[in-house]
Motif scaffolding. Structure first.
Motif, PDB file in Angstrom:
ATOM      1  N   UNK A  35     -27.978  37.199 -35.344  1.00 24.12           N
ATOM      2  CA  UNK A  35     -27.692  37.083 -33.889  1.00 24.12           C
ATOM      3  C   UNK A  35     -27.587  35.413 -33.857  1.00 24.12           C
ATOM      4  N   UNK A  36     -26.228  34.986 -33.040  1.00 22.81           N
ATOM      5  CA  UNK A  36     -25.938  33.727 -32.820  1.00 22.81           C
ATOM      6  C   UNK A  36     -26.750  32.963 -32.108  1.00 22.81           C
ATOM      7  N   UNK A  37     -27.360  31.959 -32.345  1.00 25.03           N
ATOM      8  CA  UNK A  37     -28.357  31.064 -31.150  1.00 25.03           C
ATOM      9  C   UNK A  37     -27.373  30.387 -30.121  1.00 25.03           C
ATOM     10  N   UNK A  38     -27.854  30.334 -28.919  1.00 24.39           N
ATOM     11  CA  UNK A  38     -26.883  29.834 -27.919  1.00 24.39           C
ATOM     12  C   UNK A  38     -27.672  28.551 -27.436  1.00 24.39           C
ATOM     13  N   UNK A  39     -26.848  27.707 -27.270  1.00 26.74           N
ATOM     14  CA  UNK A  39     -27.396  26.230 -26.544  1.00 26.74           C
ATOM     15  C   UNK A  39     -26.825  25.956 -25.580  1.00 26.74           C
ATOM     16  N   UNK A  59     -23.140  26.789 -21.814  1.00 21.65           N
ATOM     17  CA  UNK A  59     -23.696  27.458 -22.855  1.00 21.65           C
ATOM     18  C   UNK A  59     -22.834  27.739 -24.076  1.00 21.65           C
ATOM     19  N   UNK A  60     -23.228  27.201 -25.004  1.00 21.00           N
ATOM     20  CA  UNK A  60     -22.436  27.059 -26.285  1.00 21.00           C
ATOM     21  C   UNK A  60     -23.117  27.817 -27.454  1.00 21.00           C
ATOM     22  N   UNK A  61     -22.356  28.168 -28.523  1.00 22.43           N
ATOM     23  CA  UNK A  61     -22.861  28.716 -29.596  1.00 22.43           C
ATOM     24  C   UNK A  61     -22.850  27.842 -30.718  1.00 22.43           C
ATOM     25  N   UNK A  62     -23.556  27.919 -31.931  1.00 16.40           N
ATOM     26  CA  UNK A  62     -23.921  26.814 -32.670  1.00 16.40           C
ATOM     27  C   UNK A  62     -22.374  26.265 -33.188  1.00 16.40           C
ATOM     28  N   UNK A  63     -21.762  27.406 -33.363  1.00 24.17           N
ATOM     29  CA  UNK A  63     -20.161  27.058 -33.885  1.00 24.17           C
ATOM     30  C   UNK A  63     -19.525  26.271 -33.002  1.00 24.17           C
ATOM     31  N   UNK A  64     -19.551  26.182 -31.728  1.00 26.65           N
ATOM     32  CA  UNK A  64     -18.808  25.369 -30.958  1.00 26.65           C
ATOM     33  C   UNK A  64     -19.565  24.030 -30.535  1.00 26.65           C
ATOM     34  N   UNK A  65     -20.810  24.075 -30.800  1.00 27.18           N
ATOM     35  CA  UNK A  65     -21.562  22.906 -30.098  1.00 27.18           C
ATOM     36  C   UNK A  65     -21.416  21.580 -30.549  1.00 27.18           C
ATOM     37  N   UNK A  66     -20.989  21.020 -31.908  1.00 26.94           N
ATOM     38  CA  UNK A  66     -20.498  20.026 -31.948  1.00 26.94           C
ATOM     39  C   UNK A  66     -19.233  19.490 -31.533  1.00 26.94           C
ATOM     40  N   UNK A  67     -18.228  20.474 -31.473  1.00 27.49           N
ATOM     41  CA  UNK A  67     -17.007  20.075 -30.853  1.00 27.49           C
ATOM     42  C   UNK A  67     -17.137  19.708 -29.428  1.00 27.49           C
ATOM     43  N   UNK A  68     -17.829  20.600 -28.856  1.00 25.34           N
ATOM     44  CA  UNK A  68     -18.136  20.414 -27.244  1.00 25.34           C
ATOM     45  C   UNK A  68     -18.873  19.021 -27.073  1.00 25.34           C
ATOM     46  N   UNK A  69     -20.084  18.854 -27.846  1.00 23.97           N
ATOM     47  CA  UNK A  69     -20.974  17.874 -27.428  1.00 23.97           C
ATOM     48  C   UNK A  69     -20.014  16.236 -28.142  1.00 23.97           C
ATOM     49  N   UNK A  70     -19.195  16.511 -28.918  1.00 28.76           N
ATOM     50  CA  UNK A  70     -18.589  14.993 -29.304  1.00 28.76           C
ATOM     51  C   UNK A  70     -17.685  14.725 -28.191  1.00 28.76           C
ATOM     52  N   UNK A  71     -16.783  15.884 -27.559  1.00 28.82           N
ATOM     53  CA  UNK A  71     -15.910  15.556 -26.733  1.00 28.82           C
ATOM     54  C   UNK A  71     -16.325  15.448 -25.380  1.00 28.82           C
ATOM     55  N   UNK A  72     -17.297  15.953 -24.793  1.00 27.01           N
ATOM     56  CA  UNK A  72     -17.950  16.109 -23.535  1.00 27.01           C
ATOM     57  C   UNK A  72     -19.113  15.261 -23.152  1.00 27.01           C
TER      58      UNK A  72
END
Length: 79
Positions: free
Chosen positions: A1-5, A56-69
């Protein structure tokens, strides 16, 4: 299961509720522009002078979203 942040942006002051509500619009726009498979956004009023907007993002999208926003903080999201 994918972790959600849950990425969170904090707003304070007498206009915090309106600011958080408006910020959610920009979060939804970012999701659409980047074609991200994310669906959970929102805002919460936490008091007269404090509100948050979140995505709410998944681990796979977290770094992209964090760095951009540049969210102010994050926490694990559980339903």
């Amino acid at each position: 299961m994918t972790r959600k942040i849950k990425l969170i942006w904090d707003f304070r002051g007498p206009t915090s509720a309106k600011t958080a509500e408006h910020h959610e619009i920009h979060l939804k726009e970012y999701i659409a522009i980047e074609k991200l498979p994310l669906k959970i956004t929102g805002f919460e009023i936490q008091g007269e002078m404090q509100a948050i907007a979140f995505m709410v993002v998944t681990d796979e999208n977290m770094i992209q979203v964090r760095d951009a926003l540049k969210p102010h903080r994050g926490e694990l999201y559980t339903i």
